[in-house]
Design a protein around this motif. Structure first.
Motif, PDB file in Angstrom:
ATOM      1  N   SER B 331       0.858  -1.186   0.000  1.00  0.00           N
ATOM      2  CA  SER B 331       0.000   0.000   0.000  1.00  0.00           C
ATOM      3  C   SER B 331       0.893   1.236   0.000  1.00  0.00           C
ATOM      4  O   SER B 331       2.110   1.133   0.163  1.00  0.00           O
ATOM      5  N   LEU B 332       0.301   2.404  -0.130  1.00  0.00           N
ATOM      6  CA  LEU B 332       1.094   3.638  -0.207  1.00  0.00           C
ATOM      7  C   LEU B 332       2.054   3.755   0.980  1.00  0.00           C
ATOM      8  O   LEU B 332       3.267   3.893   0.810  1.00  0.00           O
ATOM      9  N   GLU B 333       1.501   3.667   2.183  1.00  0.00           N
ATOM     10  CA  GLU B 333       2.306   3.801   3.402  1.00  0.00           C
ATOM     11  C   GLU B 333       3.401   2.717   3.465  1.00  0.00           C
ATOM     12  O   GLU B 333       4.573   3.019   3.707  1.00  0.00           O
ATOM     13  N   VAL B 337       7.612   3.218   3.399  1.00  0.00           N
ATOM     14  CA  VAL B 337       8.413   2.745   4.526  1.00  0.00           C
ATOM     15  C   VAL B 337       9.435   1.704   4.072  1.00  0.00           C
ATOM     16  O   VAL B 337      10.593   1.722   4.488  1.00  0.00           O
TER      17      VAL B 337
END
Lengths: 94, 478
Positions: B331-333, B337
């Motif tokens: 996902s984006l997050e 990371v």
């Protein structure tokens, strides 16, 4: 000083391994201890400046600058993932 | 091995005794033959360099007037964009990154007829004092390959010291040109903040970063800076000042300040001796030696290690695998990371964490705001000193090049290598390091500081010192 490594890593969007966290938990307080000696300096009479340049109020007209096609294409091709001449990113909303 | 000045090279090209093509071919062959032991270059731009050389040769043949750096080979640091070529800042996160446009300094060099030979090794995102945090390779000091070359622009310093090129560009955020210049026995100049455009340089600390030069002489530095310096509409901090002629180099009547805080305990005795001998040389040559006190000196490094990580953590926010580097899955997050977690090395992570902490709620005032206040006071202290003296002289670094690997696990010990150079970046003033002899068979650097926009005074003092000494004619045997 105790630093919440997980919290700071979250703010920094940084994945850290267990060993990295252990090392940072030792090193960051040592560095902060070193830089904290700044508190010895009396700055109550200092009017702080944020910058040191002769330049002042550098403005330009708010106009779209058209770059040439080659540069445009080079920028797009430098993106890790692109589609239809645009940057493709994962969805912000699930 | 020869170590010609820029003017000697230009004379060769102008007279037709050597063609630019011959010079580029021999430079590339030399790098292939000898750089394996040094590791200064990450890549040479053979095809482009030969094409640039052919264009210069055509100009020579036509009898047209030649540009000021016609045929002069120059190496650039891996954080300087040159369209179509890789620029990775020696980080895994940018390992496949190809520049889409050209930095102002490189564009101006090419416009002046210089030939961009290749890109040189550096600490990852210029964070380091030994070039060991590079994700690409190690660079070894040409004077002793068991030693570090200094950093972060260690590749450029080593490239000039080894005699591969007469000029290399570096960037200096806290000493990253002057310190490796000292360690490798070459001249390293950091101009005043604002005198050279940073457009197209991968940013580290935006209020501190400045492009600098590695050369064998202060006069060569002045010549290169006269080409790359000046106002650039793409860098709002650049100022409209042309580089003046360096006055006839002389110490006669020059007021040279010696700040006692730069001669502290913990300094290598042999280094201290070389600097004291250099001051004696200046005195004999007619300089007026003025004892100074700059009481805030011990606070420059702590100030730097607050402001720089704060700015670096902000600048490096853009490397998240979206627009540069490698996209991580998820996902984006999770993608952000992961890309950052796998792409950045230990020193970069350390400074991002430090900067993020310093700028976080509850700590901003006690660290960042305090550092800005001390920074203002340090600048005022220098302004005051430069009312009484023309230049300030100091050692460039407290010791000579150390063993490879020696300080990698002790961040504070590594940071202390920049203790005499960071103040110039904190205050935005000019600084230059020139060779002043050997200690423990390794080069020692002498630093001249001059006030903001008074760069010519630092160059003048350095040129005067080089006129009476011959330390810069000592070269490593590699």
């Amino acid at each position: 000083m105790n630093i919440d490594i997980d919290h700071v890593a979250k703010l920094a969007r940084l994945q850290l391994g267990v060993e990295e966290k252990t090392k940072l938990a030792e090193q960051l307080p040592a560095i902060l201890d070193y830089v904290s000696r700044l508190q010895e300096v009396d700055t109550s009479a200092v009017s702080t400046r944020d910058y040191f340049t002769e330049a002042f109020n550098v403005l330009r007209s708010d106009e779209i600058v058209i770059i040439n096609q080659a540069e445009h294409d080079a920028l797009i091709s430098a993106f890790p993932v692109s589609a239809a001449g645009a940057l493709q990113v994962p969805g912000v909303f699930e | 091995m020869t170590f010609p000045t820029i003017n000697a090279i230009i004379d060769e090209i102008k007279s037709g005794r050597t063609s630019a093509t011959q010079l580029v071919e021999s430079t590339l062959a030399d790098i292939k033959a000898r750089d394996g032991a040094i590791g200064a270059f990450l890549e040479t731009f053979d095809a482009d360099a030969l094409a640039q050389a052919a264009a210069i040769d055509a100009l020579v043949k036509s009898g047209a007037e030649l540009p000021p750096l016609a045929g002069v080979p120059v190496a650039i640091k891996d954080n300087m964009l040159f369209a179509g070529h890789k620029a990775t800042a020696c980080s895994s996160i940018l390992v496949e990154h190809t520049a889409a446009y050209t930095s102002t300094v490189v564009e101006r060099l090419i416009g002046a007829g210089a030939i961009i030979i290749g890109r040189t090794n550096m600490d990852e995102f210029a964070m380091g004092s030994s070039t060991e945090t590079s994700a690409c390779q190690k660079t070894y000091n040409p004077w002793d390959v068991t030693k570090i070359p200094g950093g972060s622009s260690g590749g450029g310093a080593a490239a000039v010291a080894a005699g591969f090129v007469p000029v290399a560009l570096g960037s200096d955020t806290g000493g990253s040109v002057r310190q490796p210049a000292a360690m490798c026995g070459v001249v390293g100049m950091k101009p005043s903040y604002g005198r050279v455009s940073r457009y197209g340089i991968i940013a580290l600390g935006s209020s501190l970063d400045q492009v600098g030069t590695f050369t064998h002489s202060a006069e060569d530095a002045a010549l290169v800076l006269s080409i790359i310096g000046g106002r650039d509409e793409h860098d709002a901090t650049s100022v409209d000042r042309l580089w003046g002629q360096v006055c006839p180099p002389s110490f006669s009547g020059l007021r040279v300040g010696v700040p006692k805080e730069y001669f502290v305990d913990g300094m290598d005795d042999e280094v201290r001796n070389r600097i004291n001998e250099a001051i004696e040389v200046m005195k004999q040559a007619g300089a007026e030696i003025v004892d100074l006190s700059l009481p805030l000196t011990p606070y420059a490094l702590p100030t730097y290690y607050i402001i720089q990580p704060a700015e670096a953590s902000s600048n490096l926010g853009r490397y998240d695998g979206m627009r540069y580097g490698t996209r991580a899955p998820g996902s984006l997050e999770a993608s952000y990371v992961n890309a950052r977690g796998t792409g950045f090395g230990p020193e970069v992570k350390r400074r991002i964490m430090l900067g993020t902490f310093i700028l976080s709620a509850g700590y901003y005032d006690s660290y960042y705001k305090k550092a800005l206040a001390v920074r203002t006071a340090i600048r005022a202290e220098f302004d005051d000193a430069f009312k009484r003296v023309d230049v300030i002289v100091s050692p460039t670094a407290p010791g000579v090049a150390w063993n490879i690997g020696e300080k990698m696990d002790d961040p504070v010990a590594m940071y202390l290598a920049d203790v005499f150079t960071v103040a110039a970046n904190i205050a935005g003033i000019a600084g230059i390091s020139v060779p002043c002899g050997l200690a423990h068979n390794l080069p020692v650097g002498l630093q001249f500081l001059a006030g903001s926009m008074q760069d010519e005074k630092a160059l003048q003092a350095a040129a005067a010192y080089q006129n009476i000494t011959k330390w810069h004619d000592q070269h490593p045997l590699v």
